[in-house]
Design a protein around this motif. Sequence first.
Motif, PDB file in Angstrom:
ATOM      1  N   ASN A  48       0.849  -1.188   0.000  1.00  0.00           N
ATOM      2  CA  ASN A  48       0.000   0.000   0.000  1.00  0.00           C
ATOM      3  C   ASN A  48       0.890   1.246   0.000  1.00  0.00           C
ATOM      4  N   PRO A  49       0.676   2.188  -0.934  1.00  0.00           N
ATOM      5  CA  PRO A  49       1.531   3.373  -1.011  1.00  0.00           C
ATOM      6  C   PRO A  49       1.436   4.238   0.249  1.00  0.00           C
ATOM      7  N   HIS A  54       2.546   9.212  -2.247  1.00  0.00           N
ATOM      8  CA  HIS A  54       1.486  10.038  -2.835  1.00  0.00           C
ATOM      9  C   HIS A  54       2.016  11.453  -3.083  1.00  0.00           C
ATOM     10  N   LYS A  57       4.465  11.706  -6.054  1.00  0.00           N
ATOM     11  CA  LYS A  57       3.801  11.593  -7.358  1.00  0.00           C
ATOM     12  C   LYS A  57       3.008  12.860  -7.675  1.00  0.00           C
ATOM     13  N   CYS A  95      -5.672  -0.011   0.248  1.00  0.00           N
ATOM     14  CA  CYS A  95      -5.594   1.074  -0.730  1.00  0.00           C
ATOM     15  C   CYS A  95      -5.521   2.390   0.034  1.00  0.00           C
ATOM     16  N   SER A 110      -5.373  11.927  -5.270  1.00  0.00           N
ATOM     17  CA  SER A 110      -4.671  10.763  -5.806  1.00  0.00           C
ATOM     18  C   SER A 110      -5.206   9.500  -5.136  1.00  0.00           C
ATOM     19  N   GLY A 112      -4.106   5.170  -4.577  1.00  0.00           N
ATOM     20  CA  GLY A 112      -2.975   4.268  -4.673  1.00  0.00           C
ATOM     21  C   GLY A 112      -3.325   2.862  -4.225  1.00  0.00           C
ATOM     22  N   LEU A 114      -1.150  -1.239  -4.333  1.00  0.00           N
ATOM     23  CA  LEU A 114      -0.018  -2.086  -4.742  1.00  0.00           C
ATOM     24  C   LEU A 114       1.208  -1.279  -5.170  1.00  0.00           C
ATOM     25  N   GLY A 115       1.520  -0.214  -4.435  1.00  0.00           N
ATOM     26  CA  GLY A 115       2.695   0.577  -4.747  1.00  0.00           C
ATOM     27  C   GLY A 115       2.534   1.519  -5.925  1.00  0.00           C
ATOM     28  N   TRP A 116       1.366   1.560  -6.505  1.00  0.00           N
ATOM     29  CA  TRP A 116       1.084   2.398  -7.667  1.00  0.00           C
ATOM     30  C   TRP A 116       0.237   3.580  -7.215  1.00  0.00           C
ATOM     31  N   VAL A 117       0.625   4.799  -7.573  1.00  0.00           N
ATOM     32  CA  VAL A 117      -0.116   6.009  -7.220  1.00  0.00           C
ATOM     33  C   VAL A 117      -0.537   6.703  -8.499  1.00  0.00           C
ATOM     34  N   CYS A 118      -1.812   7.092  -8.546  1.00  0.00           N
ATOM     35  CA  CYS A 118      -2.346   7.776  -9.721  1.00  0.00           C
ATOM     36  C   CYS A 118      -2.935   9.117  -9.315  1.00  0.00           C
TER      37      CYS A 118
END
Length: 121
Positions: A48-49, A54, A57, A95, A110, A112, A114-118
């Motif tokens: 989890n990010p 966050h 990014k 999440c 934002s 996030g 699985l380590g992915w932040v959008c």
Amino acid sequence: MEQKIINDDSDSRSKTEDIEKDVESGWVGSLIFIVLVAVSIWVLVHFNPSKSMHQEKINEVMKEQVAEMVFEGYSPDYLQIGKLGNAEYHSLGICSWTTIRQGGRPAICSIGILGWVCPLF
């Protein structure tokens, strides 16, 4: 007429073995399912990010957008970049997301998982 002699003992033994195999395969399948669910939850929580991920990014995307908007002629004062420094971090364990106050209401900046932040702006 010939009569076939049926061996009841071997028939009942094979039925019992079939039932035991079914029970064993059901038990193994259940165990594999439980292990997969546990591993999936661990992976979601472990990757989890964090709040810093966050923020990094968001800053990265904002630098690109500010440079583009200044290039197009917008004033940096108009962009209100300072609001993003006050982003609030929220996490459910699997999440996470950040929000800012915009017009008195929270707006998501934002998300996030699985380590992915959008970033959403």
